[in-house]
Design an enzyme around this catalytic site. Sequence first.
Site, PDB file in Angstrom:
ATOM      1  N   GLU A  81       0.831  -0.909   0.471  1.00 19.14           N
ATOM      2  CA  GLU A  81       0.324   0.060  -0.683  1.00 19.14           C
ATOM      3  C   GLU A  81       1.114   1.030  -0.464  1.00 19.14           C
ATOM      4  O   GLU A  81       2.119   0.872   1.049  1.00 19.14           O
ATOM      5  CB  GLU A  81      -0.797  -0.126   1.225  1.00 19.14           C
ATOM      6  N   ASP A 104      -6.551   6.408  -8.541  1.00 25.11           N
ATOM      7  CA  ASP A 104      -7.918   6.471  -8.319  1.00 25.11           C
ATOM      8  C   ASP A 104      -8.087   7.827  -7.739  1.00 25.11           C
ATOM      9  O   ASP A 104      -8.002   8.746  -6.530  1.00 25.11           O
ATOM     10  CB  ASP A 104      -8.060   5.528  -7.124  1.00 25.11           C
TER      11      ASP A 104
HETATM   12  C1  LIG Z   1      -5.982   4.505 -12.294  1.00 31.81           C
HETATM   13  S1  LIG Z   1      -4.599   3.607 -11.540  1.00 31.81           S
HETATM   14  C2  LIG Z   1      -3.363   3.740 -12.736  1.00 31.81           C
HETATM   15  C3  LIG Z   1      -2.072   3.254 -13.408  1.00 31.81           C
HETATM   16  C4  LIG Z   1      -1.017   3.775 -13.480  1.00 31.81           C
HETATM   17  N1  LIG Z   1      -0.886   4.442 -12.495  1.00 31.81           N
HETATM   18  C5  LIG Z   1      -0.817   4.243 -15.088  1.00 31.81           C
HETATM   19  O1  LIG Z   1      -1.603   5.952 -14.717  1.00 31.81           O
HETATM   20  O2  LIG Z   1      -1.649   3.711 -15.393  1.00 31.81           O
HETATM   21  C6  LIG Z   1      -4.153   3.080 -10.044  1.00 31.81           C
HETATM   22  C7  LIG Z   1      -3.662   2.530  -9.786  1.00 31.81           C
HETATM   23  O3  LIG Z   1      -2.768   2.613  -8.156  1.00 31.81           O
HETATM   24  C8  LIG Z   1      -3.629   1.410  -7.557  1.00 31.81           C
HETATM   25  N2  LIG Z   1      -3.082   1.618  -6.361  1.00 31.81           N
HETATM   26  C9  LIG Z   1      -4.589   1.965  -5.662  1.00 31.81           C
HETATM   27  N3  LIG Z   1      -4.324   3.108  -4.520  1.00 31.81           N
HETATM   28  C10 LIG Z   1      -2.956   2.393  -4.319  1.00 31.81           C
HETATM   29  C11 LIG Z   1      -3.070   2.264  -2.636  1.00 31.81           C
HETATM   30  N4  LIG Z   1      -2.609   3.186  -2.326  1.00 31.81           N
HETATM   31  N5  LIG Z   1      -1.538   1.569  -2.799  1.00 31.81           N
HETATM   32  C12 LIG Z   1      -1.056   1.601  -3.533  1.00 31.81           C
HETATM   33  N6  LIG Z   1      -1.600   1.449  -4.684  1.00 31.81           N
HETATM   34  C13 LIG Z   1      -2.830   1.662  -5.077  1.00 31.81           C
HETATM   35  C14 LIG Z   1      -4.649   0.532  -8.189  1.00 31.81           C
HETATM   36  O4  LIG Z   1      -4.670  -0.498  -7.720  1.00 31.81           O
HETATM   37  C15 LIG Z   1      -4.239   0.578  -9.342  1.00 31.81           C
HETATM   38  O5  LIG Z   1      -3.175  -0.375 -10.857  1.00 31.81           O
END
Ligand SMILES: C[S@@+](CC[C@H](N)C(=O)[O-])C[C@H]1O[C@@H](n2cnc3c(N)ncnc32)[C@H](O)[C@@H]1O
Length: 194
Positions: A81, A104
């Site tokens: 995380e 997100d």
């Molecule tokens: C909307 S995607 C964007 C992925 C990438 N950065 C892109 O622009 O293609 C958001 C990513 O962040 C990850 N994510 C969301 N909250 C997170 C957190 N608190 N810690 C680690 N990863 C997280 C999600 O699983 C997802 O793969």
Amino acid sequence: MATAFIPPDYFRRYSVTEIFGNGQEYEVDLGCGDGGFLLAVAQQHPDRLYLGVERLLGRLRKVCSRGDRLGLQNVRALRAEGLYFLEWMVEPGSIRRLHYLFPDPWPKEKHHKKRLVQEETVPTLHRALAPGGELLFRTDHEEYYEWVCACVKSSALFEQTEWPDLEDYPDTDFQRQWESQGRSIHSARFISKA
Ligand SMILES: C[S@@+](CC[C@H](N)C(=O)[O-])C[C@H]1O[C@@H](n2cnc3c(N)ncnc32)[C@H](O)[C@@H]1O
């Protein structure tokens, strides 16, 4: 060396040498997804070190298998995380750039507390960065863009500046998706004050 960085213990901090085997500072792609940006930027800058942090196992596996196939020596990927990693696993001041790309946005008001950037979490980002380090943020979500800018500004720990080499910055997988739907992209660059 394999791309996956599997920490033997999630309850301690890791130096750059333990993660990469060498180096002084590294860059982090927070929420790296399938790793399109991470692997592209690592190929673009073989002299820099990149760690992707992602909480979803399936996505992390894709990053690792693609990284291994490409034989990249300067990339590692960690399942964690993001905020936990920054708060508890990073050596303070060891990150040169924090890439926070298309996170997100948690658009519903009742979910705003799930947003990674909050006024209270900005000091954690600042502590993880080296003095003069950068927080690079991109999103298609205008309201989250305003939210992050306001949180960072209220802390007085960062200075928002121009992003002069934005043209050379690789696209992310989500960015391509949003741009193909005609959405506008918002970008902000913040420099960490000493
Ligand atoms: C909307 S995607 C964007 C992925 C990438 N950065 C892109 O622009 O293609 C958001 C990513 O962040 C990850 N994510 C969301 N909250 C997170 C957190 N608190 N810690 C680690 N990863 C997280 C999600 O699983 C997802 O793969």
